[in-house]
Each structure stands twice: as structure tokens, then as C-alpha cells.
Scaffold this active site. Structure first.
Site, mmCIF file in Angstrom:
data_model
loop_
_atom_site.group_PDB
_atom_site.id
_atom_site.type_symbol
_atom_site.label_atom_id
_atom_site.label_comp_id
_atom_site.label_asym_id
_atom_site.label_seq_id
_atom_site.Cartn_x
_atom_site.Cartn_y
_atom_site.Cartn_z
ATOM 1 N N CYS A 122 -8.254 -18.787 -32.675
ATOM 2 C CA CYS A 122 -7.895 -19.384 -31.376
ATOM 3 C C CYS A 122 -6.488 -18.989 -30.927
ATOM 4 O O CYS A 122 -6.142 -19.145 -29.753
ATOM 5 C CB CYS A 122 -8.028 -20.896 -31.431
ATOM 6 N N HIS A 257 -4.170 -23.366 -24.986
ATOM 7 C CA HIS A 257 -5.483 -23.190 -25.605
ATOM 8 C C HIS A 257 -6.273 -24.473 -25.405
ATOM 9 O O HIS A 257 -5.755 -25.573 -25.600
ATOM 10 C CB HIS A 257 -5.321 -22.894 -27.102
ATOM 11 N N ASN A 287 -14.298 -25.235 -26.025
ATOM 12 C CA ASN A 287 -13.338 -24.409 -26.762
ATOM 13 C C ASN A 287 -13.920 -23.003 -26.906
ATOM 14 O O ASN A 287 -14.904 -22.808 -27.628
ATOM 15 C CB ASN A 287 -13.082 -25.047 -28.132
HETATM 16 O O1 UT7 Z 1 -9.468 -24.338 -31.512
HETATM 17 C C1 UT7 Z 1 -8.870 -24.449 -32.759
HETATM 18 C C2 UT7 Z 1 -8.225 -25.721 -32.892
HETATM 19 N N1 UT7 Z 1 -9.203 -26.794 -32.948
HETATM 20 C C3 UT7 Z 1 -8.819 -27.978 -32.622
HETATM 21 O O2 UT7 Z 1 -7.696 -28.121 -32.219
HETATM 22 C C4 UT7 Z 1 -9.738 -29.168 -32.810
HETATM 23 C C5 UT7 Z 1 -8.953 -30.309 -33.332
HETATM 24 N N2 UT7 Z 1 -9.694 -31.529 -33.650
HETATM 25 C C6 UT7 Z 1 -10.327 -32.260 -32.697
HETATM 26 O O3 UT7 Z 1 -10.345 -31.904 -31.544
HETATM 27 C C7 UT7 Z 1 -10.919 -33.580 -33.117
HETATM 28 O O4 UT7 Z 1 -10.479 -33.905 -34.406
HETATM 29 C C8 UT7 Z 1 -12.480 -33.577 -33.084
HETATM 30 C C9 UT7 Z 1 -12.964 -33.544 -31.665
HETATM 31 C C10 UT7 Z 1 -12.998 -32.371 -33.840
HETATM 32 C C11 UT7 Z 1 -13.013 -34.845 -33.732
HETATM 33 O O5 UT7 Z 1 -12.481 -35.990 -33.113
HETATM 34 P P1 UT7 Z 1 -11.936 -37.202 -34.015
HETATM 35 O O6 UT7 Z 1 -11.569 -38.263 -33.082
HETATM 36 O O7 UT7 Z 1 -10.880 -36.625 -34.906
HETATM 37 O O8 UT7 Z 1 -13.233 -37.632 -34.804
HETATM 38 P P2 UT7 Z 1 -13.549 -37.584 -36.373
HETATM 39 O O9 UT7 Z 1 -13.816 -36.186 -36.812
HETATM 40 O O10 UT7 Z 1 -12.510 -38.329 -37.119
HETATM 41 O O11 UT7 Z 1 -14.906 -38.389 -36.400
HETATM 42 C C12 UT7 Z 1 -14.971 -39.729 -35.924
HETATM 43 C C13 UT7 Z 1 -16.416 -40.206 -35.991
HETATM 44 C C14 UT7 Z 1 -17.059 -40.000 -37.350
HETATM 45 O O12 UT7 Z 1 -17.888 -41.143 -37.598
HETATM 46 P P3 UT7 Z 1 -17.387 -42.307 -38.558
HETATM 47 O O13 UT7 Z 1 -17.146 -41.656 -39.883
HETATM 48 O O14 UT7 Z 1 -16.137 -42.842 -37.933
HETATM 49 O O15 UT7 Z 1 -18.528 -43.279 -38.525
HETATM 50 C C15 UT7 Z 1 -17.930 -38.787 -37.152
HETATM 51 O O16 UT7 Z 1 -19.064 -38.775 -38.015
HETATM 52 O O17 UT7 Z 1 -17.211 -39.463 -35.059
HETATM 53 C C16 UT7 Z 1 -18.375 -38.982 -35.719
HETATM 54 N N3 UT7 Z 1 -18.788 -37.742 -35.095
HETATM 55 C C17 UT7 Z 1 -19.704 -37.693 -34.091
HETATM 56 N N4 UT7 Z 1 -20.442 -38.641 -33.493
HETATM 57 C C18 UT7 Z 1 -21.269 -38.265 -32.497
HETATM 58 C C19 UT7 Z 1 -18.326 -36.487 -35.332
HETATM 59 N N5 UT7 Z 1 -18.929 -35.606 -34.501
HETATM 60 C C20 UT7 Z 1 -19.776 -36.334 -33.721
HETATM 61 C C21 UT7 Z 1 -20.684 -36.003 -32.688
HETATM 62 N N6 UT7 Z 1 -21.391 -36.987 -32.117
HETATM 63 N N7 UT7 Z 1 -20.822 -34.732 -32.234
#
Ligand code: UT7
Length: 328
Positions: A122, A257, A287
Site C-alpha cells: 500500500c 492512502h 482499499n
Molecule cells: O492498506 C494497508 C493498511 N491497512 C489498514 O490500514 C487497515 C487497518 N485496520 C483496520 O482498518 C481495522 O482494524 C479493520 C477494519 C480491519 C477492523 O476494524 P476493527 O474495529 O479493528 O475490528 P476488529 O478486527 O477488532 O474486529 C472487531 C469485531 C470482531 O468481533 P468480536 O471478536 O469483537 O466479536 C470481528 O470478528 O468485528 C468482527 N468482524 C466482522 N464482523 C462482521 C471482523 N470482520 C467483520 C466483518 N463483518 N466483515
């Protein structure tokens, strides 16, 4: 006598696959594969509303070729005047030859054009911009096409809801030349600053590769870890601005980005910049990895005025990050 050079931006171009997939459509497609997610989660956690996804007739080469063709057309530069073509991608058409070499051949750019790919995921577009800048300044003449292109729809694990909803496909390009400085102040690309931290490699990686598995692998990400570092690194812009004699007050637009709207908001807050100055396209494109900055540049191009200062910011796997400052 030392000559001061400047690197004006002459044109931009972009390409997206024909198929636009809304969150609702994606949720339905994933449900059919047994993967549970919902539009509310995707939009509230990321700001993404839709993404473009390649069909079997489209791919990295076709997107790159279209974006390069449009950028060259918008620049008014003759094909024969292109001296360097740098393509940033981590999802190349083939393992080799490079996408850049294939585009050079298909668009009949001159054989004197140095065509190469760089891979900084990225962070790739700013890495490519930095390489092109160095090449032009070393030569003291010439015109570069700098491209970001990725097709993550072929690199994500469609069973992993934590990553597969985040990405889209696309390409963007700009044309930049080097010339002796014409006015009192230089215009164009004023500076690029890159950094990297390979100790964080496993936080965002593909599970395979030519040497490791003989396959491309799939995307694997520790989302929260990446989020935290992305916000921190995007706060490092004042150092580069100071190097080019500017401050955050001089910035008219930030073109970051596009990984997550919440990252853009947190980074803007840490820099004390209003969101009105931040170009946001993550809602439309999701993204697109190396393509996201040039796609955003292309999207916002008509909003910019001559003399505007743009701050470009990238962060991605490696980790590799960077800032670039452009004065139009
Ligand atoms: O381009 C390169 C750089 N990339 C980035 O900068 C991405 C950086 N990270 C992010 O943008 C965020 O961390 C994400 C969008 C990937 C995730 O968001 P988050 O708020 O950090 O969520 P999380 O991964 O901590 O997950 C929270 C909850 C989990 O459930 P529990 O364990 O709290 O019950 C996941 O299982 O959200 C759940 N979850 C989903 N639920 C519905 C994860 N993906 C999904 C989904 N649909 N697609």
C-alpha cells in the site's frame, strides 16, 4: 553552476474495473459462500460503501495500461518523450516480466524508456514516486509516468471476513517531468520521504510467494495493530513539510492512502487538519492498495487549483510508509 530543478505534474489518469459491488451485493455474495458479514459493520468500521472488482477479462495489466494511457493523454506529452515508467504493485500480472515492461510494450513507449516495477504494497505509489523523482533528477531531463495498480480481489481469502470486505481493484497514474526551475519558487513534486520497519512484516502479509510456496498466498492482517501504526506514521508529515520550507498551514489538501475512513479521521485529528481538506475515496473504491492515492488524486483533480499544496500520505505492509508534497 548548480541548476535548481523542479518536477511539475502534467497529468493524471485512472482505471477501474467495470463491475461495481455495493456492500449489500458483497454481503449477499459472501453469504452464498457461507461467510457471515453485514453492510452496517463494513460501513461503520471502514467507511467503505462499494468497491470495483475485476472480471476474468480484466487484471493488473489492463488496468495499468488504461490508467497510463489516460494520464499521458491528459498530460499532452508525446509517447516518445516518456523516459521512465515506474509501476507500483504487489499483485503483478505475471511473476515476470514486470507490469511496467508489459505496459511499455503494449503502449509502444520508446525503447529508451526505463520500465520497472516496485513493490511496497500500500506504500507503493509513494515508493514509485520517489524512484521516479531520483531517476529524473539524476538525469536532469526526461518525463516519468508513475503508476499504482493492484488487484486484491485475486489476493484476498474470500473466507476471511476480516480482510475480504476491505479491498477493491484499480489503477491510477500521474505524469511528471523534470525541468530547470522556472519561477522564484519550485512547483510540482517538492519532496518525498519514506520509512520502513520490517520487524512488523507479519502484521500485514501475503501467506505465500514464489520462493516460499510457489503461489501468491492470501492476505493476512492484524487489523488493530496496522490501524494503530498507520495513524501514528501519518502524523509524521510536518518533518517533510519543514524540509521543503512549508508547514501544515500551507497544506490545501491531504491525499492519503485510503484504507479506512476512521484512520483518515484519526490522522487528520492528530495533524489538526479539518476533514474538508482530506480527499476521501475509500467510500467508493475501498482499499485499492498501491492504486488508492493516484485514484484519489485523479478523482479530486478538478477540485484543485494552480498553486495548491497537496500532502500525499501512504502506509502499508512492510511496514513501509511515506509522505510527499506537491505544489500544483
Ligand atoms: O492498506 C494497508 C493498511 N491497512 C489498514 O490500514 C487497515 C487497518 N485496520 C483496520 O482498518 C481495522 O482494524 C479493520 C477494519 C480491519 C477492523 O476494524 P476493527 O474495529 O479493528 O475490528 P476488529 O478486527 O477488532 O474486529 C472487531 C469485531 C470482531 O468481533 P468480536 O471478536 O469483537 O466479536 C470481528 O470478528 O468485528 C468482527 N468482524 C466482522 N464482523 C462482521 C471482523 N470482520 C467483520 C466483518 N463483518 N466483515
Amino acid at each position: 553552476m548548480n541548476i535548481a530543478y523542479e518536477l511539475p505534474i502534467l497529468g493524471v489518469g485512472a482505471a477501474l474495473p467495470a463491475r461495481c459491488v455495493s456492500n449489500n451485493q458483497l454481503v449477499a455474495d459472501l453469504a452464498a459462500r457461507g461467510v457471515e458479514t453485514n453492510s452496517e459493520w463494513i460501513e461503520s468500521r471502514t467507511g467503505i460503501q462499494q468497491r470495483y472488482i475485476c472480471d476474468e477479462t480484466e487484471g493488473t495489466l489492463s488496468l495499468a495500461r488504461e490508467a497510463v494511457g489516460k494520464a499521458i493523454a491528459s498530460s499532452g506529452v508525446a509517447l516518445d518523450d516518456i523516459t521512465v515508467l515506474v509501476v507500483a504493485t504487489c499483485s503483478p500480472e505475471r511473476t515476470f516480466p514486470s507490469v511496467a515492461a508489459m505496459v511499455q510494450g503494449e503502449l509502444a513507449l520508446p525503447t529508451t524508456c526505463f520500465a520497472l516495477d516496485v513493490n511496497a504494497a500500500c506504500g507503493g505509489f509513494l515508493a514509485a514516486l520517489s524512484v521516479a523523482r531520483g531517476h529524473l533528477l539524476a538525469a536532469g531531463k526526461g518525463t516519468a509516468v508513475v503508476v499504482g495498480v493492484d488487484v486484491f480481489s485475486r489476493l484476498v481469502d474470500w473466507q476471511d471476513r476480516g480482510t475480504c470486505v476491505l479491498f477493491g481493484d484499480g489503477a491510477g497514474a500521474l505524469v511528471m517531468k523534470v525541468q530547470p526551475q522556472t519561477g522564484v519558487e519550485p512547483v510540482g513534486l517538492l519532496g518525498v520521504s519514506m520509512g520502513s520497519d520490517g520487524t512488523m512484516a507479519s502484521a500485514l502479509q501475503a501467506t505465500g510467494g514464489v520462493s516460499l510456496t510457489g503461489t501468491a498466498g492470501v492476505v493476512e492482517m492484524q487489523g488493530r495493530e496496522v490501524f494503530k501504526h498507520a495513524v501514528r506514521q501519518m502524523g509524521s508529515a510536518p518533518a517533510l513539510l519543514a524540509d521543503v520550507g512549508l508547514t501544515l498551514n500551507d497544506v490545501d489538501f491531504v491525499v492519503p492512502h485510503q484504507a479506512n475512513l476512521r484512520i483518515l479521521e484519526a490522522a487528520a485529528k492528530s495533524l489538526d487538519l479539518p476533514m474538508e481538506k482530506v480527499v476521501v475515496t475509500v467510500d467508493k473504491h475501498a482499499n485499492t492498495s498501491a492504486a488508492s492515492i493516484p485514484l484519489a488524486l485523479n478523482e479530486a483533480w478538478e477540485r484543485f487549483d494552480k498553486g495548491d499544496v497537496l500532502l500525499l500520505q501512504a502506509f502499508g505492509a512492510g511496514f513501509v510508509w511515506g509522505d510527499a508534497v506537491i505544489k500544483l
